[in-house]
Each structure stands twice: as C-alpha cells, then as structure tokens.
Scaffold this active site. Structure first.
Site, PDB file in Angstrom:
ATOM      1  N   LYS A   1     -11.041  -1.775   6.738  1.00  0.00           N
ATOM      2  CA  LYS A   1      -9.863  -1.441   7.523  1.00  0.00           C
ATOM      3  C   LYS A   1     -10.332  -0.876   8.859  1.00  0.00           C
ATOM      4  O   LYS A   1     -11.054   0.130   8.882  1.00  0.00           O
ATOM      5  CB  LYS A   1      -8.995  -0.417   6.782  1.00  0.00           C
ATOM      6  CG  LYS A   1      -7.780   0.027   7.580  1.00  0.00           C
ATOM      7  CD  LYS A   1      -6.861   0.914   6.769  1.00  0.00           C
ATOM      8  CE  LYS A   1      -7.340   2.337   6.683  1.00  0.00           C
ATOM      9  NZ  LYS A   1      -6.299   3.249   6.145  1.00  0.00           N
TER      10      LYS A   1
ATOM     11  N   GLU B   1       0.846  -1.199   0.000  1.00  0.00           N
ATOM     12  CA  GLU B   1       0.000   0.000   0.000  1.00  0.00           C
ATOM     13  C   GLU B   1       0.878   1.244   0.000  1.00  0.00           C
ATOM     14  O   GLU B   1       1.608   1.489   0.959  1.00  0.00           O
ATOM     15  CB  GLU B   1      -0.913   0.009   1.224  1.00  0.00           C
ATOM     16  CG  GLU B   1      -1.765   1.266   1.343  1.00  0.00           C
ATOM     17  CD  GLU B   1      -2.530   1.351   2.650  1.00  0.00           C
ATOM     18  OE1 GLU B   1      -2.875   2.482   3.060  1.00  0.00           O
ATOM     19  OE2 GLU B   1      -2.760   0.291   3.277  1.00  0.00           O
TER      20      GLU B   1
ATOM     21  N   ARG C   1       0.194  10.435   0.122  1.00  0.00           N
ATOM     22  CA  ARG C   1       0.521  11.541   1.019  1.00  0.00           C
ATOM     23  C   ARG C   1       1.673  12.388   0.499  1.00  0.00           C
ATOM     24  O   ARG C   1       2.036  13.384   1.137  1.00  0.00           O
ATOM     25  CB  ARG C   1       0.872  11.008   2.414  1.00  0.00           C
ATOM     26  CG  ARG C   1      -0.260  10.258   3.090  1.00  0.00           C
ATOM     27  CD  ARG C   1       0.157   9.780   4.460  1.00  0.00           C
ATOM     28  NE  ARG C   1      -0.878   8.949   5.080  1.00  0.00           N
ATOM     29  CZ  ARG C   1      -0.781   8.393   6.278  1.00  0.00           C
ATOM     30  NH1 ARG C   1       0.327   8.595   6.998  1.00  0.00           N
ATOM     31  NH2 ARG C   1      -1.746   7.646   6.767  1.00  0.00           N
TER      32      ARG C   1
END
Length: 213
Positions: A127, A40, A44
C-alpha cells in the site's frame, strides 16, 4: 486467496470506518451489489471486529482488516473472520507474523527503505500511503522504478477525480477509497451507486487508453 487476487477483484477497495456493528451488513451488501466485493474495515473503532465478523457472513464479500498495527491485532482480525490484512506501515515483526499465519497482507510503504524491508521478507504487494501527501503519482513512479516486481494499492488522498489517473499506471493494481462509504448511518442506495461508479473506473481507464492510441 492471495493479496494480488484481492487487489484485482475491483479497481477500488473501499476503506470503511464502522461505529455501529448494525451498520456492517447493509454497508457490505450495498458494496457487493455495486461491484466492490473487497472491503477494508479499519480497526479504528470498538465496533470494528464485530463488524468484520458480520461482513464475513455476507455473500460475495471479501472482508479485510485495515489499520493493523501489530501481531495481536492481526490475530484478533483473523479470529473475527478477516480474509486479508492491511497496515499503514511495515515492521519486520508484523510482516513475519502475517507470513507465518499465511494471511494475505498489504503493508503500507512510503519510501525505498520500507519497500526494501518488505522485499527482504518476500512481499511483493504494498500500500503506497499516504499516496498524495507522499508526492502523488510522480513519486510512486520514481519509487517503483528500481523495483520492477512490486505492485501497489495507492491510498490516502485518492478521490473520484484522480483515481483513474492512478489506475492507469501499470504498477497500481487498485486504489483505496474512503469516499465510497461516508462515516455514520449508511444510506445503502447511495453506497451502491458510489460503488458502481468506482467499479466502472477500470473500464474508464481502458477507454482513455484506447482513445490515446
């Protein structure tokens, strides 16, 4: 590929922040070599989409985009080569966009209302985030109780010291690991070694379970 397939590839999905696209390939190759193929890459940094594109060409890697906040970012991630998408939360708009685009999607949930919103959309995999700050494993067990079909990737506060405890619970298919790849210039051998230890967590859980029987 479904999101469940991604979650079952290994006990840990490394959560990676990449500042330089040149770091993407050595990181991915080290993770795959260590036994963690699902990666993943968080959206950002300005380098994230280019890093996803680079990792998508690495043999054995299954790259996803993390910190997906809206349908625009989802489209950008898919365009870059992301195989799956992860978000910190769940909105109906983002959930529907993921379903319409037929991309494996792992939305973040923190409470029963979040979970019910996802179930209403037909989602079954979530999640649990931020896992430790939200009350840890006891909180997840209480939350999962009324929703027998839901399965989880716990992320946020998961460490090498507590990951096995989370993985021992049958509702937790995997955990998200930020400790595997430190931010900055990568050390491939260090990453491969950390990945190998994380990949062995499932066997460690199995050994503990047998010892308790």
């Amino acid at each position: 590929m479904t999101i469940e397939t991604v979650m079952r590839l290994a006990p840990v999905i490394p959560v990676v922040v990449i500042d330089d696209p040149a770091h993407a390939r050595p990181i991915a190759e080290a993770l795959v070599a260590g036994g963690l193929p699902a990666i993943e890459v968080t959206l950002r940094t300005p380098a994230a989409l280019e890093a996803i594109a680079e990792i998508s060409t690495v043999a054995g890697a299954v790259v996803g985009a993390g910190t997906v906040l809206d349908d625009r970012q989802l489209d950008q991630a898919i365009g870059a080569g992301a195989t799956f998408a992860v978000s910190p939360g769940l909105t109906e708009r983002l959930g529907r966009a993921a379903i319409e685009r037929d991309v494996p999607f792992l939305p973040g949930i923190a409470n029963a209302s979040d979970l019910m919103r996802g179930l209403d959309l037909g989602l079954r995999h979530f999640k649990f985030f931020p896992a430790v700050a939200n009350g840890g494993l006891p909180a997840l067990r209480a939350l999962a109780g009324p929703f027998g079909d839901a399965r989880f990737c716990s992320t946020g506060g998961i460490t090498p010291d507590n990951a096995a405890d989370w993985l021992a619970d049958p509702v937790v298919l995997c955990v998200g690991g930020t400790w595997i790849v430190p931010r900055g210039t990568p050390d491939p051998e260090q990453i491969r070694s950390a990945a190998a230890r994380a990949a062995d967590l499932r066997r460690a859980v199995s050994r503990k379970s047998r010892n308790r029987q």
